[in-house]
Design a protein around this motif. Structure first.
Motif, PDB file in Angstrom:
ATOM      1  N   ASP A  50       2.064   6.772  -8.643  1.00 46.63           N
ATOM      2  CA  ASP A  50       1.457   6.931  -9.969  1.00 46.63           C
ATOM      3  C   ASP A  50       2.523   7.259 -11.016  1.00 46.63           C
ATOM      4  OD1 ASP A  50      -1.013   6.432  -8.862  1.00 46.63           O
ATOM      5  OD2 ASP A  50      -1.628   8.545  -8.808  1.00 46.63           O
ATOM      6  N   ASP A  51       3.478   8.109 -10.644  1.00 44.02           N
ATOM      7  CA  ASP A  51       4.521   8.512 -11.593  1.00 44.02           C
ATOM      8  C   ASP A  51       5.466   7.362 -11.942  1.00 44.02           C
ATOM      9  OD1 ASP A  51       3.531  11.036 -11.847  1.00 44.02           O
ATOM     10  OD2 ASP A  51       5.032  12.003 -10.579  1.00 44.02           O
ATOM     11  N   THR A  52       5.622   6.393 -11.040  1.00 45.19           N
ATOM     12  CA  THR A  52       6.541   5.286 -11.338  1.00 45.19           C
ATOM     13  C   THR A  52       6.016   4.423 -12.476  1.00 45.19           C
ATOM     14  OG1 THR A  52       5.531   3.878  -9.640  1.00 45.19           O
ATOM     15  CG2 THR A  52       7.486   5.156  -9.000  1.00 45.19           C
ATOM     16  N   ARG A  53       4.732   4.484 -12.738  1.00 40.08           N
ATOM     17  CA  ARG A  53       4.176   3.728 -13.864  1.00 40.08           C
ATOM     18  C   ARG A  53       4.644   4.311 -15.202  1.00 40.08           C
ATOM     19  NH1 ARG A  53      -0.944   4.304 -10.765  1.00 40.08           N
ATOM     20  NH2 ARG A  53      -0.905   2.551  -9.323  1.00 40.08           N
ATOM     21  N   MET A  54       4.843   5.647 -15.200  1.00 40.35           N
ATOM     22  CA  MET A  54       5.270   6.316 -16.433  1.00 40.35           C
ATOM     23  C   MET A  54       6.784   6.557 -16.465  1.00 40.35           C
ATOM     24  SD  MET A  54       2.221   9.112 -16.915  1.00 40.35           S
ATOM     25  CE  MET A  54       2.224   9.629 -15.208  1.00 40.35           C
ATOM     26  N   ILE A  55       7.373   6.745 -15.281  1.00 42.07           N
ATOM     27  CA  ILE A  55       8.819   7.030 -15.197  1.00 42.07           C
ATOM     28  C   ILE A  55       9.447   5.940 -14.339  1.00 42.07           C
ATOM     29  CG2 ILE A  55      10.579   8.726 -14.584  1.00 42.07           C
ATOM     30  CD1 ILE A  55       8.378  10.868 -14.673  1.00 42.07           C
ATOM     31  N   ALA A  56       9.948   4.911 -14.978  1.00 42.20           N
ATOM     32  CA  ALA A  56      10.481   3.746 -14.268  1.00 42.20           C
ATOM     33  C   ALA A  56      11.669   4.100 -13.369  1.00 42.20           C
ATOM     34  CB  ALA A  56      10.888   2.669 -15.271  1.00 42.20           C
ATOM     35  N   ALA A  57      12.401   5.149 -13.715  1.00 41.56           N
ATOM     36  CA  ALA A  57      13.593   5.522 -12.943  1.00 41.56           C
ATOM     37  C   ALA A  57      13.250   5.961 -11.511  1.00 41.56           C
ATOM     38  CB  ALA A  57      14.354   6.631 -13.651  1.00 41.56           C
ATOM     39  N   LEU A  58      11.990   6.306 -11.253  1.00 35.64           N
ATOM     40  CA  LEU A  58      11.600   6.714  -9.900  1.00 35.64           C
ATOM     41  C   LEU A  58      11.353   5.518  -8.980  1.00 35.64           C
ATOM     42  CD1 LEU A  58       9.121   9.663 -10.592  1.00 35.64           C
ATOM     43  CD2 LEU A  58      11.471   9.806  -9.766  1.00 35.64           C
ATOM     44  N   LYS A  59      11.254   4.329  -9.543  1.00 32.45           N
ATOM     45  CA  LYS A  59      10.949   3.133  -8.746  1.00 32.45           C
ATOM     46  C   LYS A  59      11.986   2.876  -7.663  1.00 32.45           C
ATOM     47  CE  LYS A  59       7.996   0.530 -11.805  1.00 32.45           C
ATOM     48  NZ  LYS A  59       7.749  -0.670 -12.548  1.00 32.45           N
ATOM     49  N   GLU A  60      13.227   3.261  -7.924  1.00 31.79           N
ATOM     50  CA  GLU A  60      14.281   3.011  -6.934  1.00 31.79           C
ATOM     51  C   GLU A  60      14.064   3.793  -5.632  1.00 31.79           C
ATOM     52  OE1 GLU A  60      17.680   6.083  -8.567  1.00 31.79           O
ATOM     53  OE2 GLU A  60      17.259   4.246  -9.693  1.00 31.79           O
ATOM     54  N   GLN A  61      13.374   4.928  -5.690  1.00 30.82           N
ATOM     55  CA  GLN A  61      13.134   5.730  -4.495  1.00 30.82           C
ATOM     56  C   GLN A  61      11.814   5.400  -3.813  1.00 30.82           C
ATOM     57  OE1 GLN A  61      13.948   9.579  -6.467  1.00 30.82           O
ATOM     58  NE2 GLN A  61      15.459   9.886  -4.851  1.00 30.82           N
ATOM     59  N   LEU A  62      10.953   4.671  -4.484  1.00 32.82           N
ATOM     60  CA  LEU A  62       9.631   4.370  -3.939  1.00 32.82           C
ATOM     61  C   LEU A  62       9.679   3.530  -2.654  1.00 32.82           C
ATOM     62  CD1 LEU A  62       6.686   4.991  -4.496  1.00 32.82           C
ATOM     63  CD2 LEU A  62       6.546   2.865  -5.796  1.00 32.82           C
ATOM     64  N   PRO A  63      10.509   2.463  -2.567  1.00 33.40           N
ATOM     65  CA  PRO A  63      10.531   1.684  -1.319  1.00 33.40           C
ATOM     66  C   PRO A  63      10.948   2.515  -0.099  1.00 33.40           C
ATOM     67  CG  PRO A  63      11.607   0.469  -3.077  1.00 33.40           C
ATOM     68  CD  PRO A  63      11.338   1.842  -3.604  1.00 33.40           C
ATOM     69  N   GLU A  64      11.926   3.390  -0.286  1.00 34.46           N
ATOM     70  CA  GLU A  64      12.370   4.230   0.833  1.00 34.46           C
ATOM     71  C   GLU A  64      11.270   5.204   1.247  1.00 34.46           C
ATOM     72  OE1 GLU A  64      16.157   7.064   2.075  1.00 34.46           O
ATOM     73  OE2 GLU A  64      16.055   6.227   0.059  1.00 34.46           O
ATOM     74  N   LEU A  65      10.587   5.766   0.275  1.00 39.97           N
ATOM     75  CA  LEU A  65       9.482   6.680   0.566  1.00 39.97           C
ATOM     76  C   LEU A  65       8.348   5.933   1.272  1.00 39.97           C
ATOM     77  CD1 LEU A  65       8.286   9.509   0.304  1.00 39.97           C
ATOM     78  CD2 LEU A  65       7.451   8.872  -1.965  1.00 39.97           C
ATOM     79  N   GLU A  66       8.048   4.729   0.806  1.00 39.56           N
ATOM     80  CA  GLU A  66       7.004   3.917   1.432  1.00 39.56           C
ATOM     81  C   GLU A  66       7.364   3.594   2.886  1.00 39.56           C
ATOM     82  OE1 GLU A  66       4.465  -0.148   0.542  1.00 39.56           O
ATOM     83  OE2 GLU A  66       6.377   0.150  -0.480  1.00 39.56           O
ATOM     84  N   LYS A  67       8.626   3.264   3.119  1.00 38.91           N
ATOM     85  CA  LYS A  67       9.091   2.941   4.472  1.00 38.91           C
ATOM     86  C   LYS A  67       8.915   4.146   5.407  1.00 38.91           C
ATOM     87  CE  LYS A  67      13.333   1.786   6.904  1.00 38.91           C
ATOM     88  NZ  LYS A  67      14.788   1.644   6.767  1.00 38.91           N
ATOM     89  N   ILE A  68       9.307   5.329   4.941  1.00 32.61           N
ATOM     90  CA  ILE A  68       9.183   6.540   5.755  1.00 32.61           C
ATOM     91  C   ILE A  68       7.724   6.839   6.037  1.00 32.61           C
ATOM     92  CG2 ILE A  68       9.464   9.062   5.690  1.00 32.61           C
ATOM     93  CD1 ILE A  68      12.070   7.837   6.359  1.00 32.61           C
ATOM     94  N   VAL A  69       6.878   6.759   5.024  1.00 32.67           N
ATOM     95  CA  VAL A  69       5.455   7.057   5.212  1.00 32.67           C
ATOM     96  C   VAL A  69       4.839   6.088   6.219  1.00 32.67           C
ATOM     97  CG1 VAL A  69       3.200   7.077   4.063  1.00 32.67           C
ATOM     98  CG2 VAL A  69       5.142   8.190   2.995  1.00 32.67           C
ATOM     99  N   LYS A  70       5.199   4.813   6.129  1.00 29.40           N
ATOM    100  CA  LYS A  70       4.661   3.825   7.075  1.00 29.40           C
ATOM    101  C   LYS A  70       5.159   4.090   8.491  1.00 29.40           C
ATOM    102  CE  LYS A  70       3.631   0.010   4.004  1.00 29.40           C
ATOM    103  NZ  LYS A  70       3.950  -1.367   3.615  1.00 29.40           N
ATOM    104  N   GLN A  71       6.442   4.446   8.632  1.00 31.63           N
ATOM    105  CA  GLN A  71       6.997   4.736   9.964  1.00 31.63           C
ATOM    106  C   GLN A  71       6.298   5.924  10.591  1.00 31.63           C
ATOM    107  OE1 GLN A  71      11.163   5.386   9.322  1.00 31.63           O
ATOM    108  NE2 GLN A  71      11.709   3.268   9.748  1.00 31.63           N
ATOM    109  N   VAL A  72       6.116   6.971   9.822  1.00 32.96           N
ATOM    110  CA  VAL A  72       5.522   8.196  10.354  1.00 32.96           C
ATOM    111  C   VAL A  72       4.034   7.995  10.636  1.00 32.96           C
ATOM    112  CG1 VAL A  72       4.983  10.601   9.812  1.00 32.96           C
ATOM    113  CG2 VAL A  72       7.238   9.708   9.313  1.00 32.96           C
ATOM    114  N   SER A  73       3.367   7.219   9.790  1.00 38.24           N
ATOM    115  CA  SER A  73       1.921   7.067   9.970  1.00 38.24           C
ATOM    116  C   SER A  73       1.545   6.057  11.042  1.00 38.24           C
ATOM    117  CB  SER A  73       1.259   6.693   8.644  1.00 38.24           C
ATOM    118  OG  SER A  73       1.705   5.424   8.221  1.00 38.24           O
TER     119      SER A  73
END
Length: 165
Positions: A58-81
């Protein structure tokens, strides 16, 4: 994660928020990378990771600079889940050395490498068994003796408990 300074210009507040969010994301990524296997077993941790991912998304929609960390976070969440492909039954055991009151102990003779000690091996299902191993046994040899006794060597963990926890 959502902390905001009460003073400063709008740009300073945005920079402060961005830096804090990046630090928190980096911390969560490191935590998930280190404890991923354990997190799979913890429903609260899994719920937190999923909620955190949604919040960052949700924050990446308002703060574009966070988009660079989103794929890594998504990868970790998918691995753990993801469920493990072949669930393994883990034996969590506690080894307790207990004293065998033989003549040698009463005479206070030095311990030799060939002397044997008894361990109580406590399993997670509240049962226990005993093993006898030489004093000079390595951890690998102790685990092997436990595996032979339990007829299973998968997922054995040696835990040392002390009075301090």
């Amino acid at each position: 994660y959502h902390a905001q300074p009460s003073q400063g210009t709008e740009q300073e507040k945005m920079d402060y928020a961005l830096n804090n969010k990046r630090r928190v994301i980096r911390l969560v990524l490191q935590w998930a990378a280190l404890y991923g296997d354990l997190l799979q077993e913890d429903e609260a941790a899994m719920a937190f990771l999923e909620e955190f991912y949604v919040s960052v998304s949700d924050d990446t929609r308002m703060i574009a600079a966070l988009k660079e960390q989103l794929p890594e976070l998504e990868k970790i969440v998918k691995q753990v889940s993801e469920e493990p492909k072949a669930p393994q039954k883990k034996h969590k055991v506690l080894l307790q050395l207990f004293n065998t009151s033989d003549d040698r102990a009463q005479k206070r003779q030095p311990i030799r490498g060939s002397d044997e000690v008894l361990f109580k091996v406590y399993c997670i299902d509240q049962t226990y068994t005993t093993i006898r191993v030489p004093v000079s046994s390595s951890v690998k040899e102790v685990i092997s003796a436990v595996a032979d006794k339990l007829s299973s060597g998968e997922g054995l963990i040696i835990v040392k408990m002390s009075s301090g926890g």
